[in-house]
Design an enzyme around this catalytic site. Structure first.
Site, PDB file in Angstrom:
ATOM      1  N   ARG A 166      30.921  17.793  -0.383  1.00  0.00           N
ATOM      2  CA  ARG A 166      30.340  16.850   0.565  1.00  0.00           C
ATOM      3  C   ARG A 166      28.843  16.745   0.304  1.00  0.00           C
ATOM      4  O   ARG A 166      28.218  17.689  -0.145  1.00  0.00           O
ATOM      5  CB  ARG A 166      30.575  17.312   2.011  1.00  0.00           C
ATOM      6  CG  ARG A 166      32.014  17.163   2.466  1.00  0.00           C
ATOM      7  CD  ARG A 166      32.189  17.553   3.911  1.00  0.00           C
ATOM      8  NE  ARG A 166      32.061  18.981   4.096  1.00  0.00           N
ATOM      9  CZ  ARG A 166      30.994  19.590   4.596  1.00  0.00           C
ATOM     10  NH1 ARG A 166      29.930  18.878   4.957  1.00  0.00           N
ATOM     11  NH2 ARG A 166      30.961  20.891   4.730  1.00  0.00           N
TER      12      ARG A 166
ATOM     13  N   TYR B 282      35.091  12.637  -4.118  1.00  0.00           N
ATOM     14  CA  TYR B 282      35.400  13.984  -3.615  1.00  0.00           C
ATOM     15  C   TYR B 282      36.008  13.892  -2.209  1.00  0.00           C
ATOM     16  O   TYR B 282      35.474  13.182  -1.342  1.00  0.00           O
ATOM     17  CB  TYR B 282      34.142  14.875  -3.590  1.00  0.00           C
ATOM     18  CG  TYR B 282      34.422  16.148  -2.816  1.00  0.00           C
ATOM     19  CD1 TYR B 282      35.200  17.158  -3.389  1.00  0.00           C
ATOM     20  CD2 TYR B 282      34.015  16.306  -1.495  1.00  0.00           C
ATOM     21  CE1 TYR B 282      35.535  18.289  -2.657  1.00  0.00           C
ATOM     22  CE2 TYR B 282      34.347  17.437  -0.767  1.00  0.00           C
ATOM     23  CZ  TYR B 282      35.099  18.421  -1.355  1.00  0.00           C
ATOM     24  OH  TYR B 282      35.458  19.533  -0.639  1.00  0.00           O
TER      25      TYR B 282
ATOM     26  N   GLY C  63      36.113  15.397   0.772  1.00  0.00           N
ATOM     27  CA  GLY C  63      35.375  15.409   2.041  1.00  0.00           C
ATOM     28  C   GLY C  63      34.572  14.138   2.275  1.00  0.00           C
ATOM     29  O   GLY C  63      34.259  13.805   3.418  1.00  0.00           O
TER      30      GLY C  63
ATOM     31  N   LYS D 164      36.901  14.444   7.876  1.00  0.00           N
ATOM     32  CA  LYS D 164      35.613  14.718   8.530  1.00  0.00           C
ATOM     33  C   LYS D 164      35.035  13.457   9.180  1.00  0.00           C
ATOM     34  O   LYS D 164      34.479  13.511  10.275  1.00  0.00           O
ATOM     35  CB  LYS D 164      34.614  15.273   7.514  1.00  0.00           C
ATOM     36  CG  LYS D 164      35.100  16.517   6.778  1.00  0.00           C
ATOM     37  CD  LYS D 164      35.371  17.666   7.687  1.00  0.00           C
ATOM     38  CE  LYS D 164      35.606  18.954   6.905  1.00  0.00           C
ATOM     39  NZ  LYS D 164      35.924  20.058   7.818  1.00  0.00           N
TER      40      LYS D 164
ATOM     41  N   HIS E  46      35.623  21.244  15.019  1.00  0.00           N
ATOM     42  CA  HIS E  46      35.873  21.780  13.677  1.00  0.00           C
ATOM     43  C   HIS E  46      36.533  23.151  13.841  1.00  0.00           C
ATOM     44  O   HIS E  46      35.914  24.174  13.595  1.00  0.00           O
ATOM     45  CB  HIS E  46      34.524  21.874  12.954  1.00  0.00           C
ATOM     46  CG  HIS E  46      34.608  22.165  11.495  1.00  0.00           C
ATOM     47  ND1 HIS E  46      33.562  22.699  10.779  1.00  0.00           N
ATOM     48  CD2 HIS E  46      35.612  22.000  10.599  1.00  0.00           C
ATOM     49  CE1 HIS E  46      33.910  22.839   9.513  1.00  0.00           C
ATOM     50  NE2 HIS E  46      35.145  22.434   9.388  1.00  0.00           N
TER      51      HIS E  46
ATOM     52  N   SER F  40      32.117  25.998   7.206  1.00  0.00           N
ATOM     53  CA  SER F  40      32.989  25.775   6.046  1.00  0.00           C
ATOM     54  C   SER F  40      33.117  27.028   5.187  1.00  0.00           C
ATOM     55  O   SER F  40      32.137  27.740   4.972  1.00  0.00           O
ATOM     56  CB  SER F  40      32.415  24.655   5.180  1.00  0.00           C
ATOM     57  OG  SER F  40      32.238  23.516   5.969  1.00  0.00           O
TER      58      SER F  40
ATOM     59  N   CYS G  53      34.505  29.969   5.572  1.00  0.00           N
ATOM     60  CA  CYS G  53      34.333  31.306   6.170  1.00  0.00           C
ATOM     61  C   CYS G  53      35.684  31.939   6.432  1.00  0.00           C
ATOM     62  O   CYS G  53      35.783  32.864   7.231  1.00  0.00           O
ATOM     63  CB  CYS G  53      33.608  31.199   7.499  1.00  0.00           C
ATOM     64  SG  CYS G  53      31.840  31.395   7.374  1.00  0.00           S
ATOM     65  N   GLY G  54      36.727  31.410   5.820  1.00  0.00           N
ATOM     66  CA  GLY G  54      38.052  32.002   6.002  1.00  0.00           C
ATOM     67  C   GLY G  54      38.853  31.358   7.116  1.00  0.00           C
ATOM     68  O   GLY G  54      39.750  31.971   7.671  1.00  0.00           O
TER      69      GLY G  54
ATOM     70  N   ASP H 223      41.753  23.191  10.385  1.00  0.00           N
ATOM     71  CA  ASP H 223      40.389  22.641  10.236  1.00  0.00           C
ATOM     72  C   ASP H 223      39.878  21.871  11.452  1.00  0.00           C
ATOM     73  O   ASP H 223      38.698  21.935  11.743  1.00  0.00           O
ATOM     74  CB  ASP H 223      40.358  21.728   8.996  1.00  0.00           C
ATOM     75  CG  ASP H 223      38.939  21.431   8.520  1.00  0.00           C
ATOM     76  OD1 ASP H 223      38.098  22.356   8.536  1.00  0.00           O
ATOM     77  OD2 ASP H 223      38.662  20.278   8.156  1.00  0.00           O
TER      78      ASP H 223
ATOM     79  N   SER I  45      36.799  24.086  -5.553  1.00  0.00           N
ATOM     80  CA  SER I  45      38.051  23.415  -5.940  1.00  0.00           C
ATOM     81  C   SER I  45      39.030  23.499  -4.775  1.00  0.00           C
ATOM     82  O   SER I  45      38.935  24.391  -3.938  1.00  0.00           O
ATOM     83  CB  SER I  45      38.628  24.044  -7.204  1.00  0.00           C
ATOM     84  OG  SER I  45      38.720  25.446  -7.070  1.00  0.00           O
ATOM     85  N   ARG I  46      39.967  22.560  -4.733  1.00  0.00           N
ATOM     86  CA  ARG I  46      40.765  22.383  -3.518  1.00  0.00           C
ATOM     87  C   ARG I  46      42.253  22.201  -3.806  1.00  0.00           C
ATOM     88  O   ARG I  46      42.638  21.726  -4.872  1.00  0.00           O
ATOM     89  CB  ARG I  46      40.283  21.118  -2.793  1.00  0.00           C
ATOM     90  CG  ARG I  46      38.841  21.186  -2.310  1.00  0.00           C
ATOM     91  CD  ARG I  46      38.746  21.927  -1.032  1.00  0.00           C
ATOM     92  NE  ARG I  46      37.380  22.151  -0.588  1.00  0.00           N
ATOM     93  CZ  ARG I  46      37.046  22.248   0.700  1.00  0.00           C
ATOM     94  NH1 ARG I  46      37.945  22.124   1.647  1.00  0.00           N
ATOM     95  NH2 ARG I  46      35.798  22.504   1.038  1.00  0.00           N
TER      96      ARG I  46
ATOM     97  N   TYR J 187      41.322  39.569   7.126  1.00  0.00           N
ATOM     98  CA  TYR J 187      42.672  39.034   6.872  1.00  0.00           C
ATOM     99  C   TYR J 187      43.637  39.368   8.010  1.00  0.00           C
ATOM    100  O   TYR J 187      43.284  39.210   9.177  1.00  0.00           O
ATOM    101  CB  TYR J 187      43.172  39.509   5.503  1.00  0.00           C
ATOM    102  CG  TYR J 187      42.242  39.060   4.397  1.00  0.00           C
ATOM    103  CD1 TYR J 187      42.158  37.709   4.042  1.00  0.00           C
ATOM    104  CD2 TYR J 187      41.409  39.955   3.735  1.00  0.00           C
ATOM    105  CE1 TYR J 187      41.286  37.280   3.047  1.00  0.00           C
ATOM    106  CE2 TYR J 187      40.537  39.529   2.739  1.00  0.00           C
ATOM    107  CZ  TYR J 187      40.473  38.192   2.399  1.00  0.00           C
ATOM    108  OH  TYR J 187      39.613  37.770   1.434  1.00  0.00           O
TER     109      TYR J 187
ATOM    110  N   ASN K 156      42.755  41.143  11.267  1.00  0.00           N
ATOM    111  CA  ASN K 156      42.022  40.463  12.341  1.00  0.00           C
ATOM    112  C   ASN K 156      42.878  40.322  13.607  1.00  0.00           C
ATOM    113  O   ASN K 156      42.353  40.114  14.703  1.00  0.00           O
ATOM    114  CB  ASN K 156      41.531  39.084  11.876  1.00  0.00           C
ATOM    115  CG  ASN K 156      40.437  39.215  10.820  1.00  0.00           C
ATOM    116  OD1 ASN K 156      39.759  40.243  10.765  1.00  0.00           O
ATOM    117  ND2 ASN K 156      40.282  38.210   9.983  1.00  0.00           N
TER     118      ASN K 156
HETATM  119  C1  OXD Z   1      34.741  21.704   5.067  1.00  0.00           C
HETATM  120  C2  OXD Z   1      36.137  21.406   4.739  1.00  0.00           C
HETATM  121  O1  OXD Z   1      33.858  21.519   4.229  1.00  0.00           O
HETATM  122  O2  OXD Z   1      37.008  21.663   5.581  1.00  0.00           O
HETATM  123  O3  OXD Z   1      34.496  22.136   6.202  1.00  0.00           O
HETATM  124  O4  OXD Z   1      36.386  20.894   3.639  1.00  0.00           O
HETATM  125 MN    MN Z   2      36.192  22.167   7.490  1.00  0.00          MN
END
Ligand code: OXD
Ligand code: MN
Length: 583
Positions: free
Chosen positions: A69, A197, A199, A206, A226, A248, A250-251, A275, A366-367, A491, A494
């Site tokens: 993004r 891309y 995003g 988003k 979010h 974004s 952060c797991g 998300d 990468s996604r 993981y 938590n």
């Molecule tokens: C982000 C995503 O960047 O979910 O937050 O792709």
């Molecule tokens: Mn996100």
């Protein structure tokens, strides 16, 4: 298909502007998918993966300067600059339409315009919303098919209404100098040009479900956040739901697909969303959350059978991989996959690559794009028209020292303050420096479609119409020791923290009152059967270090000073925090 007059009229206008050679209206059928895939394979836009190992699997590379993004090229175009606020880039609507209009003029010459009707939210829900995206990219079409409910279902939902989000996207020249992502919340419109891309170009995600939806939510009295949505089923078979906001990468996807550890037998975790959460007050006075999306657009590197087996299993079929390593056998690989790397392959840029050549094979951002219904932990309630009732809202981020493992806010208002002052290290999901601490209120800084001061105010007001609001917590899985080692395994473990949170929601456990909020007693975090975490480590994890907080509040004062419309209540919460610490 195109009997809706408002849609027809708008598409005609955009055709005049972009001048495509062909126009294709999409219905979302299987034959349509096959046809488009064939075409994309022919042009090389997509590469077919080994269909035995990855049935329906496709591979794509973006341009090398178009991998994330672009926050500096993302604009909120409200008539008044103050309504976009000090944390958004702003452009006047007339200027944006003119500037981007020039770039869109003829941008689809020699190309096909695809008309993608899509629905955010389940088809049976009165809470869902329709968008139409016009694009010249088959990659976008194939991704939107996964990420949204696309085609006929959306047109049927829209019927003859003119209430839809108008999204225009063109790859343009994929030139970063001519790349803009503009949002017009007052016109229900998004214009995105010059990028390919996800995003920036999957406009349902988003752009619509956060930036425009947050604006709609304020006007209509609900929240577009979010946040992941996760159900926890206890051994008695009772399911409670949490919604959690982390910046974004952060797991979030890992927590959304949590696998309970063997030592906590009888628990199940159910994924509702990874998300985005749209949350409304239900008839029972609780907050009910819907995941508006139909798929996951997750960060790939670091995903493996240990860190996120559910994501690995979700992506074995009908998945698009973007910017990972492609092997000669047409399979995929990435750093942190915990699978033997190929001897040689091509990297995300299409260059020859061998393991150990010092370069990342997969781009850090990468996604995978994969259908949510394929997720082994997908909740039976994920398409409930009303959503799921939220017991707890979690905020969090990566903080090495400041934030304890978990704490509960004293009340909703202080919880809003905790969310508003949340911070984390930056990651690769957005372009820019990596590893810098950045404050990211409610993880919405890049996604709020209006003035963030007004956004805090909207959050504060939501409790007035929510007689039975969720409790608000802060979590930090990333606290480190003096040596810089993580103290908490994260993981699936938590769940031990989530159990404390849910016990608090049910009034089943006490807490220690500290200046920042309620903390668990050391023995109330269940570490039975958890190797490598001692009671002393839990003590450290729950420590509120006065000296560090002294520094933190100074930084907070600077941060809060940036907002032009900061609600008085947030300032009061800041003063109360200082008072409680007796600084
Ligand atoms: C982000 C995503 O960047 O979910 O937050 O792709
Ligand atoms: Mn996100």
């Amino acid at each position: 298909m195109h009997s809706n007059r408002a849609v027809k009229q708008w598409v005609e206008e955009m055709v005049k502007l972009t001048k495509p050679d062909n126009i294709v209206w999409l219905d979302g059928s299987e034959e349509e998918r096959e046809g488009l895939t064939k075409q994309a394979l022919k042009t090389g836009e997509m590469i077919e993966l080994d269909q035995e190992k990855y049935p329906g699997g496709l591979y794509h590379r973006t341009a090398i300067n178009d991998v994330a993004r672009v926050e500096h090229l993302t604009f909120i175009c409200t008539s008044k600059k103050e309504d976009a606020g000090p944390t958004n880039n702003w452009m006047a609507p007339s200027e944006a339409y003119e500037k981007l209009g020039k770039l869109f003029d003829g941008s689809m010459k020699g190309r096909t315009m695809y008309v993608i009707p899509y629905l955010m939210g389940p088809a049976a829900s009165g809470f869902s919303k329709v968008g139409i995206e016009l694009t010249d990219s088959i990659y976008v079409v194939l991704n939107m098919r996964i990420m949204t409910r696309m085609g006929k279902v959306a047109m049927d939902y829209l019927a003859d209404s003119s209430n839809f989000v108008k999204g225009l996207h063109s790859k343009g020249e994929l030139d970063p100098e001519k790349r803009f992502i503009c949002h017009f919340p007052e016109d229900n419109t998004i214009w995105s040009i010059g990028s390919g891309y996800g995003g920036n170009v999957l406009l349902g995600k988003k752009c619509f479900s956060l930036r425009l939806a947050s604006y709609m939510g304020r006007q209509e009295g609900w929240l577009a956040e979010h946040m992941l949505i996760l159900g926890i089923e206890n051994p008695k078979g009772e399911v409670s739901y949490i919604a959690a906001a982390f910046p974004s990468a952060c797991g979030k996807t890992n927590l959304a697909m949590l696998v309970p550890p063997k030592s906590l037998s009888g628990y199940k975790a159910w994924t509702v969303g990874d998300d985005i959460a749209w949350m409304r007050v239900g008839e029972d006075g609780r907050l009910w959350a819907v995941n508006p999306e139909a798929g996951f657009f997750g960060v790939v590197p670091g995903t493996n059978m240990k860190s996120n087996p559910n994501a690995m299993l979700t992506t074995t079929k009908n998945t698009i991989f973007t910017n990972v390593v492609l092997t000669p056998e047409k399979t995929v690989w990435w750093e942190g996959m915990r699978v033997e790397p190929p001897e040689y392959a091509t990297d995300w840029m299409g260059n020859p690559w061998t393991p150990g050549n010092g370069k990342n094979g997969a781009h850090p951002n990468s996604r995978f794009t994969a259908p949510a219904r394929q997720c082994p932990s997908i909740s039976p309630a994920w398409e409930n028209p009303k959503g799921v009732p939220i017991s707890a809202i979690l905020f969090g981020g990566r903080r090495a020292r400041i934030a304890p493992l978990v704490y509960q806010s004293f009340n909703w208002e202080q919880g809003v303050f905790v969310g508003a002052t949340m911070a984390s290290e930056t990651t690769a999901a957005a372009t820019g420096a990596v590893g810098v601490v950045r404050r990211d209120p409610m993880a919405m800084l890049p996604f709020c479609g209006y003035n963030m001061g007004d956004y805090f105010d909207h959050w504060l007001k939501m409790v007035k119409k929510t007689p039975n609001p969720p409790k608000i917590f802060n979590v930090n899985w990333f606290r480190t020791s003096e040596k810089g080692e993580f103290l908490w395994p994260g993981y699936g473990e938590n769940l031990r923290v989530l159990n404390w949170i849910l016990s608090r929601c049910n009034g089943e456990v006490g807490a220690v009152e500290t200046p920042i909020g309620y903390l668990p007693e050391v023995d109330d975090i269940d570490i039975s059967g958890l190797e490598g975490v001692s009671r002393d480590m839990v003590k450290t994890l729950l420590n509120v270090d006065r000296e560090s907080w002294k520094e933190e509040v100074k930084d907070l004062a600077d941060f809060l000073g940036k907002f032009d419309r900061l609600p008085g209540k947030i300032k009061e919460e800041y003063d109360s925090l200082i008072k409680r610490f007796e600084f």
